[in-house]
Design a protein around this motif. Structure first.
Motif, PDB file in Angstrom:
ATOM      1  N   VAL A  50       0.984  -1.131  -0.043  1.00 18.96           N
ATOM      2  CA  VAL A  50       0.003  -0.100   0.193  1.00 18.96           C
ATOM      3  C   VAL A  50       1.071   1.262  -0.050  1.00 18.96           C
ATOM      4  N   VAL A  51       1.890   1.155   0.781  1.00 18.11           N
ATOM      5  CA  VAL A  51       2.738   2.613   0.962  1.00 18.11           C
ATOM      6  C   VAL A  51       3.651   2.327  -0.508  1.00 18.11           C
ATOM      7  N   ALA A  52       4.061   1.286  -1.018  1.00 17.27           N
ATOM      8  CA  ALA A  52       4.859   1.335  -2.108  1.00 17.27           C
ATOM      9  C   ALA A  52       3.983   1.830  -3.304  1.00 17.27           C
ATOM     10  N   VAL A  53       2.681   1.788  -3.259  1.00 16.88           N
ATOM     11  CA  VAL A  53       2.262   2.084  -4.544  1.00 16.88           C
ATOM     12  C   VAL A  53       1.627   3.687  -4.401  1.00 16.88           C
ATOM     13  N   ALA A  54       1.619   4.176  -2.975  1.00 15.81           N
ATOM     14  CA  ALA A  54       1.741   5.887  -2.957  1.00 15.81           C
ATOM     15  C   ALA A  54       3.032   6.298  -3.480  1.00 15.81           C
ATOM     16  N   VAL A  55       4.033   5.686  -3.060  1.00 18.83           N
ATOM     17  CA  VAL A  55       5.364   6.367  -3.267  1.00 18.83           C
ATOM     18  C   VAL A  55       5.643   6.273  -4.972  1.00 18.83           C
ATOM     19  N   MET A  56       5.271   4.942  -5.609  1.00 19.06           N
ATOM     20  CA  MET A  56       5.461   4.861  -7.010  1.00 19.06           C
ATOM     21  C   MET A  56       4.732   5.784  -7.772  1.00 19.06           C
ATOM     22  N   SER A  57       3.499   6.181  -7.571  1.00 15.85           N
ATOM     23  CA  SER A  57       2.681   7.003  -8.189  1.00 15.85           C
ATOM     24  C   SER A  57       3.247   8.162  -8.394  1.00 15.85           C
ATOM     25  N   PHE A  58       4.313   8.676  -7.629  1.00 15.01           N
ATOM     26  CA  PHE A  58       4.752  10.050  -7.735  1.00 15.01           C
ATOM     27  C   PHE A  58       5.936   9.816  -8.855  1.00 15.01           C
ATOM     28  N   LEU A  59       6.458   8.566  -9.062  1.00 17.21           N
ATOM     29  CA  LEU A  59       7.564   8.385  -9.901  1.00 17.21           C
ATOM     30  C   LEU A  59       7.121   8.102 -11.298  1.00 17.21           C
ATOM     31  N   HIS A  60       6.213   6.845 -11.391  1.00 12.19           N
ATOM     32  CA  HIS A  60       5.781   6.291 -12.666  1.00 12.19           C
ATOM     33  C   HIS A  60       4.471   5.687 -12.175  1.00 12.19           C
ATOM     34  N   ARG A  61       3.319   6.292 -12.843  1.00 10.42           N
ATOM     35  CA  ARG A  61       2.009   5.894 -12.510  1.00 10.42           C
ATOM     36  C   ARG A  61       1.711   4.396 -12.736  1.00 10.42           C
ATOM     37  N   TRP A  62       2.001   4.161 -13.992  1.00  9.63           N
ATOM     38  CA  TRP A  62       1.416   2.778 -14.525  1.00  9.63           C
ATOM     39  C   TRP A  62       2.334   1.680 -13.833  1.00  9.63           C
ATOM     40  N   SER A  63       3.426   2.002 -13.252  1.00 12.86           N
ATOM     41  CA  SER A  63       4.227   0.836 -12.341  1.00 12.86           C
ATOM     42  C   SER A  63       3.492   0.854 -11.159  1.00 12.86           C
ATOM     43  N   ALA A  64       2.908   2.007 -10.729  1.00 14.52           N
ATOM     44  CA  ALA A  64       2.131   1.940  -9.284  1.00 14.52           C
ATOM     45  C   ALA A  64       0.918   1.124  -9.627  1.00 14.52           C
ATOM     46  N   VAL A  65       0.367   1.042 -10.907  1.00  7.83           N
ATOM     47  CA  VAL A  65      -0.946   0.402 -11.285  1.00  7.83           C
ATOM     48  C   VAL A  65      -0.560  -1.040 -11.088  1.00  7.83           C
ATOM     49  N   ALA A  66       0.704  -1.506 -11.777  1.00  9.51           N
ATOM     50  CA  ALA A  66       0.989  -2.792 -11.286  1.00  9.51           C
ATOM     51  C   ALA A  66       1.341  -3.363  -9.889  1.00  9.51           C
ATOM     52  N   ALA A  67       1.697  -2.304  -9.040  1.00 11.50           N
ATOM     53  CA  ALA A  67       2.143  -2.824  -7.818  1.00 11.50           C
ATOM     54  C   ALA A  67       0.749  -2.942  -6.985  1.00 11.50           C
ATOM     55  N   ALA A  68      -0.269  -1.936  -7.497  1.00 12.00           N
ATOM     56  CA  ALA A  68      -1.569  -1.976  -6.720  1.00 12.00           C
ATOM     57  C   ALA A  68      -2.462  -3.337  -7.230  1.00 12.00           C
ATOM     58  N   VAL A  69      -2.303  -3.882  -8.310  1.00 10.04           N
ATOM     59  CA  VAL A  69      -2.733  -5.248  -8.924  1.00 10.04           C
ATOM     60  C   VAL A  69      -2.143  -6.346  -7.915  1.00 10.04           C
ATOM     61  N   VAL A  70      -0.577  -6.156  -7.793  1.00 11.17           N
ATOM     62  CA  VAL A  70      -0.180  -7.378  -6.742  1.00 11.17           C
ATOM     63  C   VAL A  70      -0.864  -7.187  -5.466  1.00 11.17           C
ATOM     64  N   CYS A  71      -0.959  -5.810  -5.075  1.00 10.61           N
ATOM     65  CA  CYS A  71      -1.471  -5.735  -3.729  1.00 10.61           C
ATOM     66  C   CYS A  71      -3.128  -6.336  -3.391  1.00 10.61           C
ATOM     67  N   VAL A  72      -3.878  -5.935  -4.499  1.00 11.70           N
ATOM     68  CA  VAL A  72      -5.289  -6.740  -4.420  1.00 11.70           C
ATOM     69  C   VAL A  72      -4.985  -8.228  -4.477  1.00 11.70           C
ATOM     70  N   VAL A  73      -4.232  -8.698  -4.937  1.00  9.37           N
ATOM     71  CA  VAL A  73      -3.969 -10.324  -4.879  1.00  9.37           C
ATOM     72  C   VAL A  73      -3.293 -10.740  -3.599  1.00  9.37           C
ATOM     73  N   MET A  74      -2.480  -9.993  -3.040  1.00  6.46           N
ATOM     74  CA  MET A  74      -1.865 -10.472  -1.750  1.00  6.46           C
ATOM     75  C   MET A  74      -2.626 -10.358  -0.634  1.00  6.46           C
ATOM     76  N   TRP A  75      -3.785  -9.383  -0.291  1.00  9.93           N
ATOM     77  CA  TRP A  75      -4.437  -9.140   0.755  1.00  9.93           C
ATOM     78  C   TRP A  75      -5.163 -10.461   0.921  1.00  9.93           C
ATOM     79  N   PRO A  76      -5.997 -11.148   0.101  1.00  9.14           N
ATOM     80  CA  PRO A  76      -6.839 -12.260   0.758  1.00  9.14           C
ATOM     81  C   PRO A  76      -5.797 -13.131   0.924  1.00  9.14           C
ATOM     82  N   ILE A  77      -4.717 -13.442   0.418  1.00 10.06           N
ATOM     83  CA  ILE A  77      -3.816 -14.223   0.606  1.00 10.06           C
ATOM     84  C   ILE A  77      -3.370 -14.293   1.975  1.00 10.06           C
ATOM     85  N   ALA A  78      -3.013 -13.258   2.338  1.00 13.94           N
ATOM     86  CA  ALA A  78      -2.561 -12.818   3.641  1.00 13.94           C
ATOM     87  C   ALA A  78      -3.272 -13.156   4.768  1.00 13.94           C
ATOM     88  N   ASP A  79      -4.497 -12.820   4.424  1.00 15.29           N
ATOM     89  CA  ASP A  79      -5.585 -13.119   5.391  1.00 15.29           C
ATOM     90  C   ASP A  79      -5.806 -14.382   5.720  1.00 15.29           C
TER      91      ASP A  79
END
Length: 269
Positions: A50-79
């Motif tokens: 979540v923090v990585a996506v926020a930081v990455m958006s300032f540097l390259h927005r579409w790479s932040a999108v890719a990290a957000a997709v990974v985040c969406v997948v990881m949360w149910p797995i973590a739970d």
């Protein structure tokens, strides 16, 4: 220059909101003999994204999108893996992904030169017109180096953290669980215990109030002088927050460099 540079703060706002919801709504039962706490490495990775996506958006927005997709997948797995009881909170990264995609899709508004500007340019001699165009800014040579260093350091730090956590967890699994009695509360996070073998020492805990004076606990002891409450095993996975964020920032910087080299300015990140 990127379109609508302040739009990245919307991503930050969603990330901060997610953290606030985690802090105030996620159940956090105290550690006890009946319900011991456990390290949560997968959850730490998921939250760090979540923090990585926020930081990455300032540097390259579409790479932040890719990290957000990974985040969406990881949360149910973590739970499921760490059994932290997130419940409906596992859907929060979907909001982060939606906002990140919306920000990444922003474009410059169509440019319409004013009549006065057109009249001025047409009045200038043809051989003078190229001088009116501002030269392109020089590319920052340090960006690929900084991106590479951040990515390498972040991945190395995250790898070391997971390796060290796994090593200590294995050490705790092989240690002896010795009965002990809580003797005193020295501070809010320090308790004194009397071990069944006659030893007495102080131990740091999350909250001394979880262990009333006179209550019985179990202490993990081995030949390397480990002294660890069985209910509160060693957990260093908090270090995944800065390391994964650094790796994400490095990846975003390298993506921005690659984009500038290939001449793809659609994102203008």
């Amino acid at each position: 220059m990127r379109p609508h540079p302040r739009a990245d703060f919307y991503v930050v706002g969603v990330a901060v909101t997610i953290f606030a919801l985690i802090i105030f709504t996620t159940p956090d039962p105290p550690c006890s003999v009946a319900d011991a706490c456990d390290p949560e490495p997968v959850t730490s990775i998921a939250v760090s994204l979540v923090v990585a996506v926020a930081v990455m958006s300032f540097l390259h927005r579409w790479s932040a999108v890719a990290a957000a997709v990974v985040c969406v997948v990881m949360w149910p797995i973590a739970d499921r893996v760490d059994d932290v009881g997130m419940g409906w909170l596992v859907t929060l990264p979907l909001a982060l992904l939606a906002v990140t995609v919306a920000v990444a899709r922003l474009r410059f508004p169509p440019y319409s030169p004013s009549r006065d500007l057109l009249a001025f340019v047409s009045s200038v001699d043809a051989d003078v017109r190229p001088a009116l165009v501002a030269p392109a800014p020089p590319r920052a040579q340090a960006r690929p180096v900084l991106g590479t260093l951040l990515l390498a350091a972040g991945l190395a730090g995250a790898g070391w953290t997971l390796w060290h956590q796994a090593r200590v967890t294995a050490q705790e699994a092989s240690a002896r669980a010795v009965p002990a009695v809580v003797r005193e509360h020295r501070e809010d996070t320090v308790i004194g215990v009397d071990v069944a073998n006659g030893d007495s020492f102080y131990m740091e805990v999350l909250d001394a109030g979880d262990y009333p004076v006179g209550s019985r606990v179990e202490v993990l002891i081995d030949d390397t002088r480990m002294r660890q409450l069985r209910t509160e095993p060693y957990d260093i996975t908090i270090l995944l927050l800065p390391t994964i964020t650094a790796a994400g920032a490095g990846a975003a910087l390298l993506a921005a460099v690659r984009q500038s080299v290939t001449g793809d300015n659609a994102d203008r990140s």
